[in-house]
Design a protein around this motif. Sequence first.
Motif, mmCIF file in Angstrom:
data_model
loop_
_atom_site.group_PDB
_atom_site.id
_atom_site.type_symbol
_atom_site.label_atom_id
_atom_site.label_comp_id
_atom_site.label_asym_id
_atom_site.label_seq_id
_atom_site.Cartn_x
_atom_site.Cartn_y
_atom_site.Cartn_z
ATOM 1 N N SER A 1 2.729 5.803 11.444
ATOM 2 C CA SER A 1 2.252 4.902 12.491
ATOM 3 C C SER A 1 3.359 4.018 13.052
ATOM 4 C CB SER A 1 1.134 4.002 11.941
ATOM 5 O OG SER A 1 0.033 4.777 11.511
ATOM 6 N N LEU A 2 4.544 4.060 12.446
ATOM 7 C CA LEU A 2 5.616 3.157 12.824
ATOM 8 C C LEU A 2 6.412 3.643 14.031
ATOM 9 C CD1 LEU A 2 6.991 2.171 9.311
ATOM 10 C CD2 LEU A 2 6.043 0.586 11.009
ATOM 11 N N ALA A 3 6.868 2.702 14.824
ATOM 12 C CA ALA A 3 7.810 2.980 15.893
ATOM 13 C C ALA A 3 9.201 3.204 15.310
ATOM 14 C CB ALA A 3 7.838 1.803 16.878
ATOM 15 N N ARG A 4 10.104 3.702 16.123
ATOM 16 C CA ARG A 4 11.486 3.874 15.690
ATOM 17 C C ARG A 4 12.034 2.542 15.148
ATOM 18 N NH1 ARG A 4 13.284 6.192 19.932
ATOM 19 N NH2 ARG A 4 13.328 8.320 19.099
ATOM 20 N N ARG A 5 12.690 2.602 14.003
ATOM 21 C CA ARG A 5 13.257 1.432 13.312
ATOM 22 C C ARG A 5 12.173 0.428 12.914
ATOM 23 N NH1 ARG A 5 18.120 -0.219 17.249
ATOM 24 N NH2 ARG A 5 18.166 -2.024 15.854
ATOM 25 N N GLY A 6 10.955 0.936 12.702
ATOM 26 C CA GLY A 6 9.849 0.076 12.295
ATOM 27 C C GLY A 6 9.908 -0.287 10.822
ATOM 28 N N LEU A 7 9.097 -1.260 10.444
ATOM 29 C CA LEU A 7 9.082 -1.803 9.081
ATOM 30 C C LEU A 7 7.721 -1.620 8.435
ATOM 31 C CD1 LEU A 7 10.237 -3.584 6.748
ATOM 32 C CD2 LEU A 7 9.439 -5.579 8.052
ATOM 33 N N LEU A 8 7.700 -0.992 7.272
ATOM 34 C CA LEU A 8 6.486 -0.882 6.468
ATOM 35 C C LEU A 8 6.517 -1.968 5.402
ATOM 36 C CD1 LEU A 8 3.906 0.300 5.316
ATOM 37 C CD2 LEU A 8 5.288 2.102 4.231
ATOM 38 N N VAL A 9 5.519 -2.845 5.422
ATOM 39 C CA VAL A 9 5.409 -3.933 4.451
ATOM 40 C C VAL A 9 4.332 -3.553 3.443
ATOM 41 C CG1 VAL A 9 5.015 -6.397 4.111
ATOM 42 C CG2 VAL A 9 6.043 -5.576 6.255
ATOM 43 N N CYS A 10 4.739 -3.131 2.251
ATOM 44 C CA CYS A 10 3.802 -2.739 1.193
ATOM 45 C C CYS A 10 3.549 -3.965 0.312
ATOM 46 C CB CYS A 10 4.389 -1.613 0.361
ATOM 47 S SG CYS A 10 4.730 -0.101 1.268
ATOM 48 N N LYS B 1 11.922 10.113 10.164
ATOM 49 C CA LYS B 1 10.783 9.533 10.872
ATOM 50 C C LYS B 1 11.164 8.397 11.818
ATOM 51 C CE LYS B 1 7.224 10.801 7.496
ATOM 52 N NZ LYS B 1 6.373 11.555 8.442
ATOM 53 N N GLY B 2 12.477 8.102 11.930
ATOM 54 C CA GLY B 2 12.887 7.103 12.917
ATOM 55 C C GLY B 2 13.681 5.947 12.364
ATOM 56 N N SER B 3 14.483 6.195 11.350
ATOM 57 C CA SER B 3 15.296 5.124 10.751
ATOM 58 C C SER B 3 14.420 3.940 10.338
ATOM 59 C CB SER B 3 16.393 4.670 11.729
ATOM 60 O OG SER B 3 17.279 5.723 12.033
ATOM 61 N N LEU B 4 13.418 4.243 9.521
ATOM 62 C CA LEU B 4 12.419 3.251 9.140
ATOM 63 C C LEU B 4 12.902 2.378 7.980
ATOM 64 C CD1 LEU B 4 9.245 5.541 9.246
ATOM 65 C CD2 LEU B 4 10.250 4.184 11.105
ATOM 66 N N PHE B 5 12.254 1.229 7.840
ATOM 67 C CA PHE B 5 12.498 0.299 6.738
ATOM 68 C C PHE B 5 11.222 0.162 5.908
ATOM 69 C CE2 PHE B 5 15.313 -0.887 10.174
ATOM 70 C CZ PHE B 5 16.503 -1.224 9.562
ATOM 71 N N VAL B 6 11.389 -0.078 4.608
ATOM 72 C CA VAL B 6 10.256 -0.340 3.714
ATOM 73 C C VAL B 6 10.596 -1.543 2.852
ATOM 74 C CG1 VAL B 6 8.790 0.526 1.845
ATOM 75 C CG2 VAL B 6 9.593 2.096 3.617
ATOM 76 N N THR B 7 9.648 -2.471 2.705
ATOM 77 C CA THR B 7 9.837 -3.600 1.796
ATOM 78 C C THR B 7 8.589 -3.755 0.937
ATOM 79 O OG1 THR B 7 10.396 -5.952 1.633
ATOM 80 C CG2 THR B 7 8.958 -5.320 3.451
ATOM 81 N N ARG B 8 8.799 -4.199 -0.295
ATOM 82 C CA ARG B 8 7.679 -4.451 -1.209
ATOM 83 C C ARG B 8 7.773 -5.923 -1.647
ATOM 84 N NH1 ARG B 8 3.568 -6.230 -3.887
ATOM 85 N NH2 ARG B 8 2.330 -4.686 -5.014
ATOM 86 N N PRO B 9 7.266 -6.861 -0.820
ATOM 87 C CA PRO B 9 7.406 -8.281 -1.123
ATOM 88 C C PRO B 9 6.367 -8.761 -2.138
ATOM 89 C CG PRO B 9 6.188 -8.020 0.909
ATOM 90 C CD PRO B 9 6.567 -6.632 0.457
#
Length: 324
Positions: free
Chosen positions: A227-236, A255-263
């Motif tokens: 569901s993310l746009a290019r260079r989007g961020l997934l916040v888990c 998938k578009g140079s995505l980021f993931v963070t687990r805060p």
Amino acid sequence: MAKAVRFYETGGPEVMRWEAVEVGDPGPGEVRIRHEAVGLNFADTYFRTGLYPAPLPAGMGVEAAGVVEAVGPDVAHVREGDRVTYTGSPLGAYSTERVMPAEHLIPLPDAIGFDTAAAMTMRGLTTAYLLRRIHPLKAGDTVLLHAAAGGVGLIFTQWAKLLGINVIGTVSSEEKAETARAHGCDHVVIYTQEDVAQRVRELTDGAGVPVVYDSIGRTTYSTSLDSLARRGLLVCFGTASGPIPPIDAMQLAVKGSLFVTRPALADYIADPAERAELAGELFSHVATGKIAIEINQRYALEDAVRAHHDLEAGRSIGSSVFTL
């Protein structure tokens, strides 16, 4: 004697016991607090099942509101008789009273009731850091939020509306969809009936969203990435369905140079000044009626087993509390 919920082994809701406990007097840096209301959070089940390890036997719960009854040495920011709320370790909030470190206490304005505080301190501060610290969102942005009718979800959608942020929310039923819409969710996707990622693309003219906020985990991880746009961020920020799978770095690139963070909330309220700032903004919105906190489930503390069954079965909408 005070009463508390404790568990001596990890497992299902039935491992919790309602029993008498001795509280004692506060030591240096501690207070004794009499609880008026206790928060019920999905994170509580993580400790009970052992997903979040805790030395056993242990108390249950990390959120409550009440009145300070006694103050130990070296405590300066609260006094006997103060109204307070808190969220965070150590475990033991499922109790009528307890001794705990004073550093976790947040002064509670008179305009906010104890039940409301217990229903929103963890959820509200979680929303605060998600919207105000994780990503530089601006008015007009569109984000995806899973569990839009949950405790965090209903606060999140209202707060996002104040910031001019559009929310696409996922829910499991039409009943929950109506609740999410009533609290400001702009578009609701019933994930049991629709392809979430496809619907997100349709709503964003194919671009996807810059940020996905995912408290579900294992079952939604792939959908969130898609569901993310290019260079989007997934916040888990939660794992209601289980831990997220191992992250494939190449998949993020494809998938578009995505980021993931687990805060974790603890890292956003560890600094007392930052915690006070986030809490102040939250309390202001609630006290002025800009954000409504609806308590849809109430339980007695001795009914903790039933409460956890309801929580894990998805029968809860919005916030739940234990009333004393």
